[in-house]
Design a protein around this motif. Structure first.
Motif, PDB file in Angstrom:
ATOM      1  N   GLY A  35      -7.165  11.485 -11.008  1.00 50.35           N
ATOM      2  CA  GLY A  35      -7.457  12.844 -10.573  1.00 50.35           C
ATOM      3  C   GLY A  35      -8.256  13.622 -11.604  1.00 50.35           C
ATOM      4  O   GLY A  35      -8.337  13.255 -12.779  1.00 50.35           O
ATOM      5  N   SER A  36      -8.837  14.713 -11.162  1.00 44.31           N
ATOM      6  CA  SER A  36      -9.708  15.511 -12.031  1.00 44.31           C
ATOM      7  C   SER A  36      -8.927  16.309 -13.067  1.00 44.31           C
ATOM      8  O   SER A  36      -9.497  16.781 -14.051  1.00 44.31           O
ATOM      9  N   ASP A  37      -7.622  16.491 -12.859  1.00 44.60           N
ATOM     10  CA  ASP A  37      -6.831  17.273 -13.807  1.00 44.60           C
ATOM     11  C   ASP A  37      -6.154  16.418 -14.878  1.00 44.60           C
ATOM     12  O   ASP A  37      -5.394  16.928 -15.692  1.00 44.60           O
ATOM     13  N   TRP A  38      -6.436  15.100 -14.915  1.00 42.86           N
ATOM     14  CA  TRP A  38      -5.843  14.215 -15.915  1.00 42.86           C
ATOM     15  C   TRP A  38      -6.380  14.568 -17.290  1.00 42.86           C
ATOM     16  O   TRP A  38      -7.581  14.687 -17.504  1.00 42.86           O
ATOM     17  N   ASP A  39      -5.486  14.760 -18.237  1.00 43.00           N
ATOM     18  CA  ASP A  39      -5.845  15.110 -19.614  1.00 43.00           C
ATOM     19  C   ASP A  39      -5.390  13.984 -20.523  1.00 43.00           C
ATOM     20  O   ASP A  39      -4.194  13.855 -20.796  1.00 43.00           O
ATOM     21  N   GLU A  42      -3.249  15.051 -23.564  1.00 38.28           N
ATOM     22  CA  GLU A  42      -1.885  15.418 -23.179  1.00 38.28           C
ATOM     23  C   GLU A  42      -1.064  14.184 -22.826  1.00 38.28           C
ATOM     24  O   GLU A  42       0.122  14.094 -23.140  1.00 38.28           O
TER      25      GLU A  42
END
Length: 85
Positions: A35-39, A42
């Motif tokens: 997904g685009s919010d994977w960091d 983090e």
């Protein structure tokens, strides 16, 4: 003529397969699944926290085994060299 009657080549046969295109497709699917919010930073931070929890609160025998594994190079040394209390 059966396959048993087919003579074997006198030398090994060079066999290669280029999986570059497949690998790029696989990586594309992995990134889409994350997904685009994977960091990634983090994610690594969370992994370090999980390892700290895993090696916390060891009894004396567990601590001895942990220290032995660190000295043998099986486990990385964490923090001050002692499992977290």
């Amino acid at each position: 003529m059966s396959t048993q009657d087919t003579p074997l080549p006198p030398e090994p046969v060079d066999f290669s397969l280029d999986l570059t295109g497949h690998e790029m497709t696989r990586r594309t699917h992995v990134m889409a699944a994350l997904g685009s919010d994977w960091d990634p930073v983090e994610a690594l931070r969370g992994e370090e926290e999980a390892y700290d929890m895993l090696y916390s609160g060891l009894d004396a025998e567990q601590q001895r085994l942990y220290d032995t594994l660190v000295e043998a190079g099986v486990l990385p040394r964490r923090g001050s060299g002692r499992a977290a209390a």
